[in-house]
Design an enzyme around this catalytic site. Sequence first.
Site, mmCIF file in Angstrom:
data_model
loop_
_atom_site.group_PDB
_atom_site.id
_atom_site.type_symbol
_atom_site.label_atom_id
_atom_site.label_comp_id
_atom_site.label_asym_id
_atom_site.label_seq_id
_atom_site.Cartn_x
_atom_site.Cartn_y
_atom_site.Cartn_z
ATOM 1 C CG ASN A 548 -1.587 33.464 -0.700
ATOM 2 O OD1 ASN A 548 -0.831 32.543 -0.425
ATOM 3 N ND2 ASN A 548 -2.701 33.295 -1.374
ATOM 4 C CB SER A 573 -1.218 30.256 -5.785
ATOM 5 O OG SER A 573 -2.086 29.277 -6.310
ATOM 6 C CG LEU A 574 -7.208 31.784 -4.839
ATOM 7 C CD1 LEU A 574 -8.578 31.769 -5.494
ATOM 8 C CD2 LEU A 574 -7.269 32.525 -3.518
ATOM 9 C CG ASN A 576 -0.059 29.120 -1.692
ATOM 10 O OD1 ASN A 576 0.537 28.210 -2.266
ATOM 11 N ND2 ASN A 576 0.205 30.402 -1.914
ATOM 12 N NE ARG A 577 -9.229 28.571 0.638
ATOM 13 C CZ ARG A 577 -9.812 29.464 1.429
ATOM 14 N NH1 ARG A 577 -10.085 29.140 2.675
ATOM 15 N NH2 ARG A 577 -10.122 30.656 0.986
ATOM 16 C CG PHE A 679 -6.376 34.861 -7.717
ATOM 17 C CD1 PHE A 679 -5.076 34.454 -7.439
ATOM 18 C CD2 PHE A 679 -7.077 35.538 -6.736
ATOM 19 C CE1 PHE A 679 -4.483 34.737 -6.222
ATOM 20 C CE2 PHE A 679 -6.503 35.825 -5.516
ATOM 21 C CZ PHE A 679 -5.204 35.418 -5.245
ATOM 22 C CG ASP A 683 -14.789 27.298 -3.487
ATOM 23 O OD1 ASP A 683 -14.349 27.417 -4.640
ATOM 24 O OD2 ASP A 683 -15.690 28.020 -3.021
#
Length: 764
Positions: A548, A573-574, A576-577, A679, A683
């Site tokens: 990241n 950015s989260l 991207n997971r 951010f 989940d």
Amino acid sequence: MGEKEKGVKPPASKGCGAFLAHKIGWAPLVRLSMAYSPPHPVSFLLGSLIVSLLVGSAYYWIIVASFLKPDPGFVGCRPDSEGSWSIGIYYGKSPLSLSPIELQQNRINANSSAWPVANPVLTCKTLSVVGYPSNFVADPFLYVQDNNLYMFFETKSTLTMKGDIGVARSTDQGATWQFLGIALTENWHLSYPFVFNYQNQIYMMPEGNKKGELRLYRATKFPLEWKLEKVLIKKPLIDASMVQYDGFYWLFASDFTRPGTEKNAELEIWYSRSPLGPWLQHKQNPIYKADKSLGARNAGRLFIYGGSLYRPGQDCGSTYGKRVRLYTVEKLTKDEYKEVPVELGFEMPRKGRNAWNGNRYHHFDAQQLQSGDWIAVMDGDRVPSGDATWRFLIGCFCFSFAVSMTAFLGFIGGILKSVSPSSYCLVLFRRNESGTFRSYPRFNLKWRKFFNGAYKSRYCLREKMNPNSWLGMLVFCIFSLAGLAFVCMGVQFLYGGNGAEQAYSYKGQYSKFTMVTMTYEARLWNLKLYVKHYSQCESVQEIVVVWNKGTPPDPSDFDSAVPVRIRVEKVNSLNNRFKPDPLIKTRAVFELDDDIMMTCNDVEKGFRVWRENPKKIVGFYPRLIDGDPLLYRNERYARGKNRYNLILTGAAFMDSQFAFNKYWSEEAREGREFVHKNFNCEDLLMNFLYANSSHSNLDYGRTVEYVHPAWAIDTSKLSSAAISRNTQKHYDIRTKCLAKFKEIYGPLPIEKLEFGMRQDKWDK
């Protein structure tokens, strides 16, 4: 004056031995033994043994039991000194360049939870679950008939402890196999079922050296009925392979009766005009007879490729069947033979015992299909020869050593705790005392010096090793910890199986998954530890690192047993997971934060549960989201309520195509923007998307499933880079996310799952 007159009474109350010693005049020795008689050693010893048993039991239930398969009544696949052999399948354009089935993209429907199918394709469990208990399967030979593949192999019966010849069939070019039954059994051990066609008849030439002869069988009703055709050679030959080459049939085999170092190091050649004989010996026999590592013993069928003849041989240098060596035959006549080694084109796995063939592979059979491509079967083992025996002996030694240390510690502790007046030594050897010692002055003097020295040493030892002193406590702790460590080692070696964290099959098949983690340069040290550990897990095919921020590392910087791919992102950015990745070649992905460490066995359990429910999120961190308004709480709250309805995707399996496409759909755009702004909460968003998707609503609204890890370490507590370091602030943000996602996508499932619902209790 006698002893009675001096006031010393016969010590009859101390036992017969003391009474006799008194009668023969050894009263001083009796006094010394009484002075050293400790009041506490027995209770100390018993206490130490009880503590050791409690620690051993705790270690078994916490550590060892979590590695055992949940099949207590299962018959078969028992530990065997010969190994735990399984069979895998390989494909390629050339027999010198083959790849395992898991790297083939067209071998099974990509919508299956077994995509991709992975080796091994045939194991002892394949036979045992259908009523043929087997300890292992090995020595596979293929027979191609139209579009069907038949595999003949050795299976060691759990009941008779001897080898029989089994047969399995595949109608999808080796992706799945159906065990048909036992093709051939005798009163002696059988193995190495070399199967071939001659004049439209199918023959089998198995090894049966215990009978002392090489036999040929013919199929009367292929593939399960065979009759003895003739005895080819009256000699106990092993691993006999036959090939037609340059006008003759050539038979390569080894004489197992050779003494000493010549065992597994001998090769003989025979020739004939017909497979039925008569057979004549080669002029140079034995071709080899000294070095076991040369590959003298056959390792499968000889084959012709590109006009050259190739012979696979076994390298038995360090252990039986360590690996397959390949030779190209440069000269083969009735008088001469010459071969040179070539590369097999097979890369040895780097996962050790965690790979089905991580320790050795000793058999290779390659066949050319009608399409022109090549297919091969190979057996493999995760442990060396004799491993089960050695683990038993080491376990017994550890227990014996622990008991000896406990007994020694109890003895020393008893001596140090014994009490006797310091003045007692004054009456041990009085000058006017009568008895045997006084009759022999020199003898008496020597014993006086010895016992007085021992007496002084005891008090010196007691002073220095006082359990209440720092030194005494240190020595006691060292001995205690060493003893307990040996108890745990004994439990591990005796009850911990073969020491491997191996994959769990589902419906007789194995598969692979891709690990995905997201990180940046501040956590590089953690990432290296992460990659080294998880790359050893058997079902991991690739590790994808979503980078990241910062300068990305080179994949070669990692000590990994599987390929590592760095995917560099432009925006930190989260989200991207969960970005769709067309380079991921498995249906299953395991999203795991780079700061979580758990055992490979727990990871394999989670993968096994996901394969049962590929439309769910299956993970290791449960949460219960309830209340009005919704509140985010920790796992302790869910445990207290004995319910959960959400799984954190920081350690969870999911369908890569569905989950990633759903997360990056237009439907999820508003949620993604909220995640990027705060951010946090990527989940939670994934759980809401699953909960409100028709993809997951087929199971009465159950969109998640929990698997309990034996242990897990969160290394983020050791780093200042973790976004959840401030727990309360982190929880407040996530509570806001819950309200936002409920407003956009609707509520989470009303049904809340209980812990411990699975029969195997993996979710307890």
